[in-house]
Write an enzyme that holds these catalytic residues in place. Structure first.
Site, PDB file in Angstrom:
ATOM      1  N   GLU A  91      13.397 -21.840 -40.020  1.00 22.00           N
ATOM      2  CA  GLU A  91      12.627 -21.225 -41.091  1.00 22.00           C
ATOM      3  C   GLU A  91      13.090 -19.807 -41.377  1.00 22.00           C
ATOM      4  OE1 GLU A  91       9.118 -22.018 -39.012  1.00 22.00           O
ATOM      5  OE2 GLU A  91       9.053 -20.056 -38.078  1.00 22.00           O
ATOM      6  N   CYS A 104      13.129 -12.396 -42.873  1.00 24.80           N
ATOM      7  CA  CYS A 104      13.120 -12.684 -41.441  1.00 24.80           C
ATOM      8  C   CYS A 104      13.904 -13.978 -41.257  1.00 24.80           C
ATOM      9  CB  CYS A 104      11.662 -12.828 -41.001  1.00 24.80           C
ATOM     10  SG  CYS A 104      11.495 -13.261 -39.279  1.00 24.80           S
ATOM     11  N   CYS A 111      14.559 -22.306 -29.281  1.00 24.46           N
ATOM     12  CA  CYS A 111      14.981 -21.139 -28.500  1.00 24.46           C
ATOM     13  C   CYS A 111      14.973 -21.503 -27.019  1.00 24.46           C
ATOM     14  CB  CYS A 111      14.033 -19.964 -28.744  1.00 24.46           C
ATOM     15  SG  CYS A 111      14.493 -18.490 -27.803  1.00 24.46           S
ATOM     16  N   CYS A 115       9.378 -18.117 -24.123  1.00 32.51           N
ATOM     17  CA  CYS A 115       8.239 -17.218 -23.904  1.00 32.51           C
ATOM     18  C   CYS A 115       6.950 -18.020 -24.161  1.00 32.51           C
ATOM     19  CB  CYS A 115       8.311 -16.020 -24.851  1.00 32.51           C
ATOM     20  SG  CYS A 115       9.890 -15.148 -24.745  1.00 32.51           S
ATOM     21  N   CYS A 118       5.001 -18.029 -27.647  1.00 31.41           N
ATOM     22  CA  CYS A 118       5.788 -18.178 -28.874  1.00 31.41           C
ATOM     23  C   CYS A 118       5.899 -19.639 -29.290  1.00 31.41           C
ATOM     24  CB  CYS A 118       7.173 -17.570 -28.642  1.00 31.41           C
ATOM     25  SG  CYS A 118       8.316 -17.912 -29.993  1.00 31.41           S
ATOM     26  N   GLU A 162      16.973 -16.826 -30.185  1.00 36.60           N
ATOM     27  CA  GLU A 162      17.349 -15.586 -29.523  1.00 36.60           C
ATOM     28  C   GLU A 162      18.762 -15.219 -30.011  1.00 36.60           C
ATOM     29  OE1 GLU A 162      16.340 -12.997 -27.564  1.00 36.60           O
ATOM     30  OE2 GLU A 162      18.438 -12.504 -27.873  1.00 36.60           O
ATOM     31  N   SER A 193      16.628  -8.491 -33.094  1.00 37.86           N
ATOM     32  CA  SER A 193      15.568  -8.450 -32.086  1.00 37.86           C
ATOM     33  C   SER A 193      15.956  -9.353 -30.921  1.00 37.86           C
ATOM     34  CB  SER A 193      14.262  -8.938 -32.727  1.00 37.86           C
ATOM     35  OG  SER A 193      13.246  -9.032 -31.765  1.00 37.86           O
ATOM     36  N   SER A 216      12.242  -6.903 -27.403  1.00 38.87           N
ATOM     37  CA  SER A 216      10.916  -7.507 -27.233  1.00 38.87           C
ATOM     38  C   SER A 216      10.455  -7.225 -25.813  1.00 38.87           C
ATOM     39  CB  SER A 216      10.987  -9.010 -27.498  1.00 38.87           C
ATOM     40  OG  SER A 216      11.240  -9.213 -28.854  1.00 38.87           O
ATOM     41  N   LEU A 217       9.720  -6.141 -25.671  1.00 38.44           N
ATOM     42  CA  LEU A 217       9.359  -5.677 -24.329  1.00 38.44           C
ATOM     43  C   LEU A 217       8.104  -6.410 -23.825  1.00 38.44           C
ATOM     44  CD1 LEU A 217      10.638  -3.524 -22.525  1.00 38.44           C
ATOM     45  CD2 LEU A 217       8.990  -1.873 -23.417  1.00 38.44           C
ATOM     46  N   HIS A 218       6.990  -6.217 -24.483  1.00 35.95           N
ATOM     47  CA  HIS A 218       5.703  -6.896 -24.218  1.00 35.95           C
ATOM     48  C   HIS A 218       5.050  -6.554 -22.883  1.00 35.95           C
ATOM     49  CE1 HIS A 218       7.121  -8.888 -27.690  1.00 35.95           C
ATOM     50  NE2 HIS A 218       7.707  -9.903 -27.135  1.00 35.95           N
ATOM     51  N   ASN A 292      -0.141 -13.506 -33.151  1.00 40.98           N
ATOM     52  CA  ASN A 292      -0.474 -14.476 -34.185  1.00 40.98           C
ATOM     53  C   ASN A 292      -0.769 -15.791 -33.451  1.00 40.98           C
ATOM     54  OD1 ASN A 292      -0.726 -15.627 -36.678  1.00 40.98           O
ATOM     55  ND2 ASN A 292       1.298 -15.015 -37.384  1.00 40.98           N
ATOM     56  N   CYS A 335       7.140 -16.294 -36.045  1.00 43.59           N
ATOM     57  CA  CYS A 335       8.156 -17.042 -35.345  1.00 43.59           C
ATOM     58  C   CYS A 335       7.831 -18.520 -35.034  1.00 43.59           C
ATOM     59  CB  CYS A 335       8.298 -16.239 -34.050  1.00 43.59           C
ATOM     60  SG  CYS A 335       9.638 -16.548 -33.045  1.00 43.59           S
TER      61      CYS A 335
HETATM   62  N1  SAH Z   1      14.048 -14.138 -29.837  1.00 45.60           N
HETATM   63  C1  SAH Z   1      14.026 -12.830 -30.348  1.00 45.60           C
HETATM   64  C2  SAH Z   1      13.808 -12.756 -31.844  1.00 45.60           C
HETATM   65  C3  SAH Z   1      12.819 -13.701 -32.445  1.00 45.60           C
HETATM   66  S1  SAH Z   1      11.141 -13.448 -32.030  1.00 45.60           S
HETATM   67  C4  SAH Z   1      12.992 -11.993 -29.612  1.00 45.60           C
HETATM   68  O1  SAH Z   1      12.187 -12.550 -28.861  1.00 45.60           O
HETATM   69  O2  SAH Z   1      13.028 -10.791 -29.777  1.00 45.60           O
HETATM   70  C5  SAH Z   1      10.704 -11.995 -32.937  1.00 45.60           C
HETATM   71  C6  SAH Z   1       9.480 -11.276 -32.408  1.00 45.60           C
HETATM   72  O3  SAH Z   1       8.288 -12.058 -32.638  1.00 45.60           O
HETATM   73  C7  SAH Z   1       9.536 -11.033 -30.913  1.00 45.60           C
HETATM   74  O4  SAH Z   1       9.180  -9.707 -30.609  1.00 45.60           O
HETATM   75  C8  SAH Z   1       8.523 -12.012 -30.386  1.00 45.60           C
HETATM   76  O5  SAH Z   1       8.045 -11.650 -29.137  1.00 45.60           O
HETATM   77  C9  SAH Z   1       7.475 -12.012 -31.474  1.00 45.60           C
HETATM   78  N2  SAH Z   1       6.570 -13.165 -31.446  1.00 45.60           N
HETATM   79  C10 SAH Z   1       6.822 -14.409 -31.048  1.00 45.60           C
HETATM   80  N3  SAH Z   1       5.718 -15.194 -31.164  1.00 45.60           N
HETATM   81  C11 SAH Z   1       4.742 -14.409 -31.658  1.00 45.60           C
HETATM   82  C12 SAH Z   1       3.372 -14.620 -32.012  1.00 45.60           C
HETATM   83  N4  SAH Z   1       2.809 -15.807 -31.890  1.00 45.60           N
HETATM   84  N5  SAH Z   1       2.667 -13.570 -32.479  1.00 45.60           N
HETATM   85  C13 SAH Z   1       3.248 -12.358 -32.639  1.00 45.60           C
HETATM   86  N6  SAH Z   1       4.541 -12.100 -32.345  1.00 45.60           N
HETATM   87  C14 SAH Z   1       5.273 -13.109 -31.852  1.00 45.60           C
HETATM   88 FE1  SF4 Z   2      12.660 -17.168 -28.036  1.00 46.24          FE
HETATM   89 FE2  SF4 Z   2      11.962 -14.811 -29.042  1.00 46.24          FE
HETATM   90 FE3  SF4 Z   2      10.248 -16.890 -29.081  1.00 46.24          FE
HETATM   91 FE4  SF4 Z   2      10.855 -15.714 -26.748  1.00 46.24          FE
HETATM   92  S1  SF4 Z   2       9.779 -14.779 -28.516  1.00 46.24           S
HETATM   93  S2  SF4 Z   2      10.773 -17.941 -27.129  1.00 46.24           S
HETATM   94  S3  SF4 Z   2      12.987 -15.195 -27.075  1.00 46.24           S
HETATM   95  S4  SF4 Z   2      12.156 -16.754 -30.183  1.00 46.24           S
END
Ligand code: SAH
Ligand code: SF4
Length: 351
Positions: A91, A104, A111, A115, A118, A162, A193, A216-218, A292, A335
């Site tokens: 997408e 985006c 992926c 995570c 996600c 990723e 990212s 993407s620290l979190h 989200n 995402c």
């Molecule tokens: N894989 C890469 C890039 C794609 S994700 C990464 O993880 O950085 C892009 C961003 O969206 C990341 O910071 C990810 O942690 C965040 N993300 C993923 N799922 C999400 C959700 N459900 N709500 C908010 N942010 C989310």
């Molecule tokens: Fe992959 Fe980024 Fe989603 Fe983590 S947040 S599963 S690295 S797309």
């Protein structure tokens, strides 16, 4: 099936043109038509008719097939699910603002990082996208925006996948997005990212394409980040921040640290203090992203008050911080989410 025209490099296309008795400057002309929204070779009216016919026989204008579209924010956010050759789908989300239009983009179907919050990480990994499949997402967005009198100005690699796990195609696609003959998007307006593949971040710093790096620290401590971003077990958070800082030093680009806010998980005072200690003195910006909601995950979105409170705590640590607007929430625009909905309805329908 004929190859998509953007699967050829500039040199390869020029060679093809030369082999077909056409001057090499036609390559620029063709790319320009694609960037301006042409979806057929027939539409490229200043290209001689015979050559248009030969192009049409030899190539496809794009390999992407749109299979679902959703809309949010009264049309300011649109999301398209594309089917790729071979059947996987990805997408791309277009976000329209007063002063810019941002795409985006996806770099992988699925992926491999997984995570737990996600939507993309929940499906089995599909495959890496080829550079042209990434570029075609941007060409399509440029076409849609051109019809509205807008210009695609920013690209963020924050869709599915990723990017650093598909390194060569991503770097190749960035060069092509930035190419003035095609879309001409400045690398500064391109954000890559990553969940933190350290060796690839170092390599990216050596490419001489100063894209903005988002990490993407979190979580700022390994114990929590090991759970939220499983690649942390291989590349621990301190090493990651050191590597990102080296990227900032080398490119002069401020690094953006993403922090998805998960209610009751990573928004405590302790989290803020640890983040403050980790990023102290760094050329950094913290971007808070309200979660989200994704079905079948244990995570919940934070309420407004706790978003505000966490932001204040981070500011009190002397860090530069913003809260990302929740663009596209109703469009399943975070995402992997439109993909997830379509997959679910396919499963329900037995497709
Ligand atoms: N894989 C890469 C890039 C794609 S994700 C990464 O993880 O950085 C892009 C961003 O969206 C990341 O910071 C990810 O942690 C965040 N993300 C993923 N799922 C999400 C959700 N459900 N709500 C908010 N942010 C989310
Ligand atoms: Fe992959 Fe980024 Fe989603 Fe983590 S947040 S599963 S690295 S797309």
């Amino acid at each position: 099936m004929a190859p998509p025209i953007l699967s050829l490099s500039a040199t390869e296309l020029e060679q093809w043109l030369a082999d077909h008795g056409a001057p090499t400057y036609r390559r620029k002309q063709i790319w320009d038509w694609l960037a301006r929204g042409a979806t057929t070779f027939e539409a490229m009216v200043d290209v001689p008719k015979a050559l248009r016919g030969a192009l049409d026989t030899a190539f496809r204008a794009t390999s992407l097939r749109p299979i679902a579209v959703s809309e949010a924010d009264r049309g300011l956010t649109t999301k398209t699910l594309f089917e790729l050759d071979g059947g996987h789908s990805v997408e791309a989300v277009v976000m329209r603002y007063a002063d810019r239009s941002t795409l985006c983009i996806s770099s992988q179907a699925g992926c491999p990082i997984g995570c737990p919050f996600c939507a993309t990480g929940k499906f089995p990994f599909g495959r890496n996208l080829k550079a042209h499949e990434i570029v075609e997402q941007a060409v399509d967005a440029a076409r849609v925006l051109a019809q509205e009198g807008r210009r695609l100005s920013h690209v963020v690699f924050m869709g599915m996948g990723e990017p650093m796990a598909n390194y060569h195609a991503v770097v190749d696609s960035v060069r092509r997005l930035a190419d003035p003959d095609l879309l001409g998007i400045s690398p500064r307006r391109i954000v890559v990212s990553t969940s933190g593949l350290i060796p690839r971040i170092t390599q990216l710093g050596e490419e001489k394409i100063p894209v903005t790096l988002a990490i993407s620290l979190h979580a700022a401590r390994d114990e929590l980040r090991d759970v939220l971003v499983p690649i942390n077990r291989k590349y621990p958070v301190r090493d990651l921040v050191d590597t990102a800082q080296a990227y900032a030093d080398r490119t002069g680009r401020r690094v953006s640290y993403e922090w998805v806010m998960l209610a009751g998980v990573n928004q405590s005072e302790r989290d803020a203090r640890e983040l403050g200690a980790l990023l102290k003195g760094k050329l950094a910006h913290v971007n808070l992203i309200p979660f989200n909601p994704v079905e079948d995950t244990p995570y919940r979105a934070p309420d407004r008050a706790s978003i505000r409170a966490f932001k204040d705590m981070i500011e009190a640590q002397g860090l530069n911080v913003t809260v990302r607007d929740t663009r596209g929430r109703e469009a399943d625009a975070a995402c992997g989410q439109l993909h997830e909905r379509v997959m679910r309805s396919r499963q329900t329908a037995g497709v």
